[in-house]
Design an enzyme around this catalytic site. Structure first.
Site, short mmCIF file in Angstrom:
data_model
loop_
_atom_site.label_atom_id
_atom_site.label_comp_id
_atom_site.label_asym_id
_atom_site.label_seq_id
_atom_site.Cartn_x
_atom_site.Cartn_y
_atom_site.Cartn_z
N LYS A 195 -42.92 18.71 16.15
CA LYS A 195 -43.87 18.56 15.04
C LYS A 195 -44.55 17.20 15.07
O LYS A 195 -45.76 17.08 14.97
CB LYS A 195 -43.18 18.73 13.68
N LYS A 203 -34.82 13.94 3.18
CA LYS A 203 -34.68 15.37 2.99
C LYS A 203 -34.23 15.72 1.57
O LYS A 203 -34.44 16.85 1.12
CB LYS A 203 -33.70 15.95 4.02
N ARG A 249 -33.90 7.67 16.32
CA ARG A 249 -35.04 7.85 15.42
C ARG A 249 -35.80 6.54 15.20
O ARG A 249 -35.28 5.45 15.39
CB ARG A 249 -34.55 8.34 14.05
N ARG A 305 -27.93 14.44 9.68
CA ARG A 305 -27.59 15.02 8.38
C ARG A 305 -26.26 15.76 8.46
O ARG A 305 -25.81 16.17 9.53
CB ARG A 305 -28.68 15.99 7.94
N ASP A 339 -44.36 15.87 8.84
CA ASP A 339 -43.16 16.66 8.55
C ASP A 339 -43.21 17.52 7.30
O ASP A 339 -42.65 18.60 7.29
CB ASP A 339 -41.96 15.71 8.46
N SER A 366 -36.40 20.05 13.47
CA SER A 366 -36.27 18.81 14.22
C SER A 366 -36.12 19.08 15.71
O SER A 366 -35.37 19.96 16.13
CB SER A 366 -35.05 18.04 13.72
#
Length: 538
Positions: free
Chosen positions: A242, A200, A323, A58, A257, A238
């Site tokens: 989690k 997001k 990812r 991001r 998440d 992140s």
């Protein structure tokens, strides 16, 4: 599932003209398009592997919220996280993006956010790239064919990686941008192919909508539940664990998440999939995630072993923020539908780069509120553009980059929930031990799992030797014994073999906590203020 035969499938109402639009294609169709167009490669696991381009994380400084009648007096305009964007400039930029997308081959998907239908948000995701549409299939809740027949979008997401803004003319900071408009209900993304901006963007929208209009607490957390209905939730940014820690073969995964906690005390997932980091992934340590990487999963920015299509999960030459996205049904043990009752245990996850916080400690209500508002962790390399190694950081509510309201609003809601339910709250350090980053090592996953399992079962409170030791610097309650964990691991100071160095770092971090909390102190009561590190002579 293909929506070609369904009516109302034109994009002209959104200003996109003469496009060739594929509607709600199946993962198989999208994957074939990607391979035919040389936009991805099939890994040995059957997953599609793609490169998201320049952006592999991001870009928080390029995320904006339109400042208008709905948002101007409600959003916390801190100038750093929630950056205002002019409504007129948004309209002009939107028109430029839709003009850019006009005449192109596009991919549109209708989906839901929020598993609890009382809070459901209808989303239409329009993407320039087919694998971004596969990401939307994986990550959002998939409607049935019947639900698609009468689908009416409430929010629109336009993702145009190939469109580059002119910062001087368009009002952006640079060529890439992600902008939320709560009045027009649009998320506009350009100049970046990183799919996390889509995910997001929706989370940020819900973090405004649910507290303001639904009196429901949105949370940056994962959640799971056992066969007896005992729910646990895991807060953390992140890289703190989690996804890893909530994927427990002995508990049903609710989500990894993003969740809401309702007025009538239910936990529900916002999403229909998981977006997991795969750096150093192994079947031994994370079997559920490893096995979920199969046909339909989308790998991002991974590297293959030489002359093969086998992923080298240890290779970080592109980014450390490698990812994978996959739908929830790729996990064998999931909660269906993905919601459950009040949690009995809450875990705050932090990757402490200083290596001084205990690996597990039990928090009082005041400490819980203090640490929630503080949100200490380390930014993990690659998660955000420009971050090349872990940086100690405070992120309010363990999710400040996605929180449009003032952090105390979310903290007050959580504190109320905690007191109503009598939930146990634990601080878990998944970061460093034996020294700070660069000297020490990450706490072993097997030990973290053992600590969490002991907390969930109540085994920690059953040990019979003055269960807790109070940390002299942070005032935290450290268990003296945890089944399956060596005693020396529980005492972070002992892992250093350097008391002087340990306490120097501990006091530096404690001072950082106090300094960070100064901006929240005026809104905190005495109980919360007392929850921080006690002021003591060094």
């Amino acid at each position: 599932m293909n929506k070609e035969q369904v009516t109302n499938n034109s994009l002209e109402e959104f200003g996109i003209k003469n496009s060739t639009t594929h509607w709600n294609l199946s993962p198989q169709d999208l994957i074939k398009i990607c391979t035919d167009k040389n936009l991805g490669k099939i890994a040995s696991s059957g997953a599609l592997a793609v490169d998201t381009g320049k952006f592999t994380g991001r870009s928080p400084k390029d995320r904006f919220i339109v400042k208008d009648e709905i948002s101007k007096d409600t959003v916390w305009w801190d100038g750093n996280i929630n950056i205002p964007f002019d409504a007129d400039k948004f309209d002009k930029l939107y028109d430029k993006v839709t003009h850019y997308l006009s005449g192109k081959e596009l991919y549109s998907r209708d989906a839901f956010a929020c598993a609890d239908i009382r809070y459901r948000m209808n989303i239409r995701v329009i993407t320039e790239i087919p694998w971004a549409n596969l990401f939307a299939y994986n990550m959002f809740i998939r409607p049935t064919q019947e639900e698609l027949e009468n689908f009416s979008p409430e929010w629109i997401i336009l993702q145009a990686p190939g469109f580059l803004a002119d910062a001087e003319l368009d009002g952006t900071r640079q060529q890439n941008f992600a902008i939320l408009n709560f009045t027009r209900k649009i998320i506009l993304i350009g100049g970046t192919g990183y799919t996390g901006e889509v995910k997001k963007g929706v989370f940020s929208a819900l973090n405004f909508i649910l507290p303001v209009f639904k009196n429901t607490l949105p949370m940056h957390c994962s959640a799971n539940v056992d066969d007896d209905g005992d729910t646990a939730i895991f807060f953390g940014l992140s890289g703190t664990g989690k996804t890893t820690l909530s994927a427990d073969p002995n508990r049903k995964l609710i989500g990894d998440d993003e969740h809401g906690w309702t007025n009538d005390n239910a936990i529900f997932n916002f999403e229909g999939g998981c977006y997991a980091k795969v750096i150093d992934l192994s079947k031994e340590n994370e079997p559920d995630i490893f096995d979920a990487i199969k046909p339909g999963a989308l790998l991002e920015n991974v590297v293959f072993k030489a002359d093969s299509n086998e992923v080298d999960y240890n290779d970080v030459s592109i980014t450390q923020n490698t990812r994978v996205s996959y739908p929830l049904f790729h996990i064998n043990n999931i909660q269906t539908p993905s919601y459950a009752n009040n949690p009995k245990n809450i875990f705050f996850l932090t990757a402490d780069a200083f290596g001084v916080l205990p690996p597990i400690s039990k928090l009082t209500p005041g400490q819980a509120a203090y640490h929630f508002i503080s949100g200490y962790t380390a930014k993990v390399a690659g998660t955000e553009a420009g971050i090349n190694e872990p940086v100690p950081s405070f992120s309010a509510c363990f999710g400040a980059p996605f929180m449009p309201l003032h952090p105390t609003k979310y903290a007050e809601m959580l504190s109320t929930k905690m007191k109503e339910t009598g939930v146990n709250v634990w601080l878990i350090n998944t970061g460093w031990t034996g020294g700070p980053y660069g000297i020490g090592s990450r706490i072993k996953l097997k030990y973290t799992r053992a600590m969490i399992n002991a907390a969930l079962s109540g085994a920690i409170d059953e040990v019979n030797n003055e269960t807790y030791h109070i940390h002299s610097v942070f005032g935290l309650f450290q268990p003296r014994e945890v089944p399956g964990v060596p005693t020396e691991v529980l005492q972070s100071r002992k892992t250093w073999n350097n008391d002087k160095g340990y306490y120097e770092k501990a006091h530096i971090l404690a001072d950082s906590f106090r300094k960070n909390f100064e901006k929240f102190a005026a809104n905190a009561n005495d109980e919360i203020l007392a929850g921080g590190p006690p002021k003591i002579k060094k």
